[in-house]
Design an enzyme around this catalytic site. Structure first.
Site, PDB file in Angstrom:
ATOM      1  N   LYS A 225     -10.943 -16.278  16.754  1.00  0.00           N
ATOM      2  CA  LYS A 225      -9.782 -18.132  16.702  1.00  0.00           C
ATOM      3  C   LYS A 225      -9.263 -18.463  18.226  1.00  0.00           C
ATOM      4  O   LYS A 225      -9.156 -17.992  18.896  1.00  0.00           O
ATOM      5  CB  LYS A 225      -8.972 -17.590  16.319  1.00  0.00           C
ATOM      6  CG  LYS A 225      -7.645 -19.146  15.998  1.00  0.00           C
ATOM      7  CD  LYS A 225      -6.330 -19.223  15.863  1.00  0.00           C
ATOM      8  CE  LYS A 225      -5.763 -20.364  14.838  1.00  0.00           C
ATOM      9  NZ  LYS A 225      -5.084 -20.460  16.379  1.00  0.00           N
ATOM     10  N   ARG A 230      -8.162 -27.995  19.060  1.00  0.00           N
ATOM     11  CA  ARG A 230      -9.334 -28.020  17.868  1.00  0.00           C
ATOM     12  C   ARG A 230      -9.267 -29.261  17.545  1.00  0.00           C
ATOM     13  O   ARG A 230      -8.764 -30.058  18.286  1.00  0.00           O
ATOM     14  CB  ARG A 230      -8.446 -27.886  16.322  1.00  0.00           C
ATOM     15  CG  ARG A 230      -9.138 -27.704  14.910  1.00  0.00           C
ATOM     16  CD  ARG A 230      -9.563 -26.856  14.622  1.00  0.00           C
ATOM     17  NE  ARG A 230     -10.202 -26.938  13.690  1.00  0.00           N
ATOM     18  CZ  ARG A 230      -9.992 -26.945  12.663  1.00  0.00           C
ATOM     19  NH1 ARG A 230      -7.933 -26.570  12.511  1.00  0.00           N
ATOM     20  NH2 ARG A 230     -10.371 -26.842  11.316  1.00  0.00           N
ATOM     21  N   LYS A 392      -5.323 -17.746   9.066  1.00  0.00           N
ATOM     22  CA  LYS A 392      -5.878 -17.094  10.661  1.00  0.00           C
ATOM     23  C   LYS A 392      -4.531 -15.545  10.672  1.00  0.00           C
ATOM     24  O   LYS A 392      -4.076 -15.814  10.262  1.00  0.00           O
ATOM     25  CB  LYS A 392      -4.986 -18.649  11.313  1.00  0.00           C
ATOM     26  CG  LYS A 392      -3.896 -18.847  11.630  1.00  0.00           C
ATOM     27  CD  LYS A 392      -3.414 -19.822  12.052  1.00  0.00           C
ATOM     28  CE  LYS A 392      -2.092 -20.685  11.581  1.00  0.00           C
ATOM     29  NZ  LYS A 392      -1.928 -21.569  12.140  1.00  0.00           N
TER      30      LYS A 392
END
Length: 525
Positions: A225, A230, A392
């Site tokens: 991650k 994003r 996540k």
């Protein structure tokens, strides 16, 4: 304006999410065009009136009320629209304008004539309509009604899937006549065609201990991650755009990425500053964010690239219904054939057990990585946050015990409370220096404690900001510490939030600047 004002007032005082959706659904179903379309645009933040900014309204109210009295009132109320609406002289005859007329006249009226036009409307309106009018003009509704809630209300009221609205949303323009024509079955659903529109992203759930206990780890793929933002890259025959996760068009801030999008595809990835193959701290990327014009020097100092996660469209082919493994294979094959500049593919992590990933996660902070992503091999690409498909697993937050230094009123339902807090740490000389600001993480009960204490321990005021005596310690959680020339401490915290009030801890025992400095680039403890 009156029906719109009534809607905003009811939304402000309605707490439940479903109740808000019901209010919005009723409004969209019963109000005519283009009023409901402009109301939707206001909620979406898509109305902009350059000649009617807050400074214009402050200057305008000074012509009708004592400036010092208004300053005191604004400080007490904490909301510009409410303060102006309450202090403005009472209307002799109430005849408020209609919402479409307000939008139309603000767009057509010369800038120098706008203050007089607004004054005319305020003179003819009651308090609630004035509040709605000013919020509409300034773009700050703050009534607890997001665009997402509005879309859910439309979907619920008109019997369509919210994803169907999301799919066409970014090809529509206020006051959305084609949207309402489709919703009311007068026309087919609008087709964005080759317009480079944003597609709703798929999001992950934070994974908890109970989730990990029941997980079939063999059914998931693992990735890093990355600590950037994003983005969605949309390149079609009709144009190309770079979107943030929230659907903001950020193409102008990253022209080199746009220039590299010489393909026909829709891609999902992470925007990062990368130098010689090494991901730079998020603070470097911040130097490029929210800039409409980017100098050659900034592009050279902060070179950006996109690390690709997923592929939504390959040309006209919609891949979102395919399992993740198949989309990944398509992405790898496409990338090998296309080799776009300033892009690479986020590598997958080989693992067999949870313990393998736990060890990697523990070292993530050392490598400037936020943590891990787990994606079900069979998962389609679905809009929103469907549980069970993507997880996540972020690194543990860092924390510091900080001293409350300044407070400011919040917005919306918190406008009467001091709910925004600036906090600091001690220097070697025994001075407090600010290190961050937070307005989340505390409970309603803790908010009441803090608000009462702030009001009785204020030592100075600076407009809407109160300085308080050092007496409250806050445990602050954050994702990373980074150097910052904009803070007196020389440090800024990434994503700070209040973990708890440390009413048990003397302020003299709060953390010191040297402790915070050691956390720059430190691993979680």
């Amino acid at each position: 304006m009156k029906p719109f004002a009534d809607l905003l007032e009811r939304l402000l005082y309605t707490q439940g999410r479903n109740a808000k959706i019901a209010l919005l659904a009723d409004y969209f179903a019963t109000r005519p065009d283009p009023e409901r379309g402009y109301a939707l645009a206001a909620i979406a933040g898509k109305l902009d009136f350059p000649g009617a900014k807050p400074a214009v309204l402050r200057a305008l109210v000074a012509t009708r009320a004592d400036p010092e009295l208004f300053a005191l009132s604004y400080d007490y109320v904490g909301d510009l629209a409410e303060a102006i609406a309450l202090i403005w002289p009472k209307a002799e005859v109430e005849s408020p304008p209609e919402l479409p007329s307000v939008v139309d006249q603000l767009r057509r009226t010369p800038r120098e004539a706008i203050p007089a036009l607004i004054a005319t409307w305020l003179d003819a309106s009651d308090v609630s309509t004035r509040i709605a009018l000013i919020k509409l003009i300034t773009g700050g509704l703050r009534v607890g009604a997001s665009l997402r809630l509005a879309k859910l209300a439309l979907a619920q009221r008109f019997g369509v899937e919210v994803d169907a609205i999301e799919e066409i949303w970014h090809g529509l323009l206020p006051p959305y006549p084609t949207l309402f024509d489709w919703l009311e079955r007068r026309t087919a659903r609008p087709d964005p065609g080759t317009t480079p529109v944003f597609r709703p992203p798929m999001l992950a759930h934070p994974i908890e201990d109970t989730d990990r206990a029941g997980l079939d780890w063999s059914a998931y793929r693992a990735e890093w991650k990355w600590d950037g933002i994003r983005v969605q890259l949309v390149a079609t025959p009709g144009g190309k755009r770079l979107y943030s996760r929230g659907a903001d068009d950020i193409s102008a801030s990253f022209p080199e990425i746009l220039a590299a999008m010489e393909f026909n595809a829709v891609l999902d990835g992470e925007l990062l500053v990368i130098r010689d193959g090494v991901v730079a701290p998020f603070a470097d990327l911040q130097q490029r964010l929210n800039r409409k014009i980017v100098s050659a020097k900034a592009r050279a100092e902060y070179p950006v690239a996109v690390r690709l996660y997923d592929m939504l469209f390959d040309g006209a082919a919609d891949l979102r219904g395919l399992p993740f493994d198949q989309r990944r294979a398509r992405l790898e094959a496409w990338f090998a054939a296309t080799t776009p500049a300033r892009m690479d593919i986020s590598p997958q992590i080989d693992f067999e057990t949870e313990a393998d990933l736990a060890g990697l996660r523990a070292s993530a902070r050392d490598d400037g990585i936020e943590g891990l992503m787990l994606k079900a091999a069979a998962s389609p690409y679905l809009a929103g946050r469907p549980k069970g498909y993507w997880w996540k697993w972020k690194r543990d937050p860092l924390s510091l015990d900080c001293v409350l230094m300044y407070a400011q009123r919040g917005h919306g339902r918190r406008s009467s409370f001091y709910s925004d807090y600036t906090f600091g740490v001690w220097t070697e000389e025994g001075r407090l220096v600010p290190i961050g600001k937070a307005y989340s993480g505390y409970t309603d009960a803790e908010l009441l404690v803090l608000d009462k204490w702030i009001r009785s321990h204020t030592t100075a005021t600076y407009g809407p900001v109160r300085e308080v005596e050092p007496g409250i310690v806050l445990e602050i959680g954050f994702d990373a510490a980074q150097r910052s020339s904009r803070h007196k401490s020389g440090i800024a915290l990434r994503f700070p939030r209040i973990l708890r009030l440390r009413l048990d801890k003397p302020v003299a025992e709060a953390d010191r600047l040297e402790t915070a400095t050691r956390l720059i680039g430190a691993a979680a403890v």
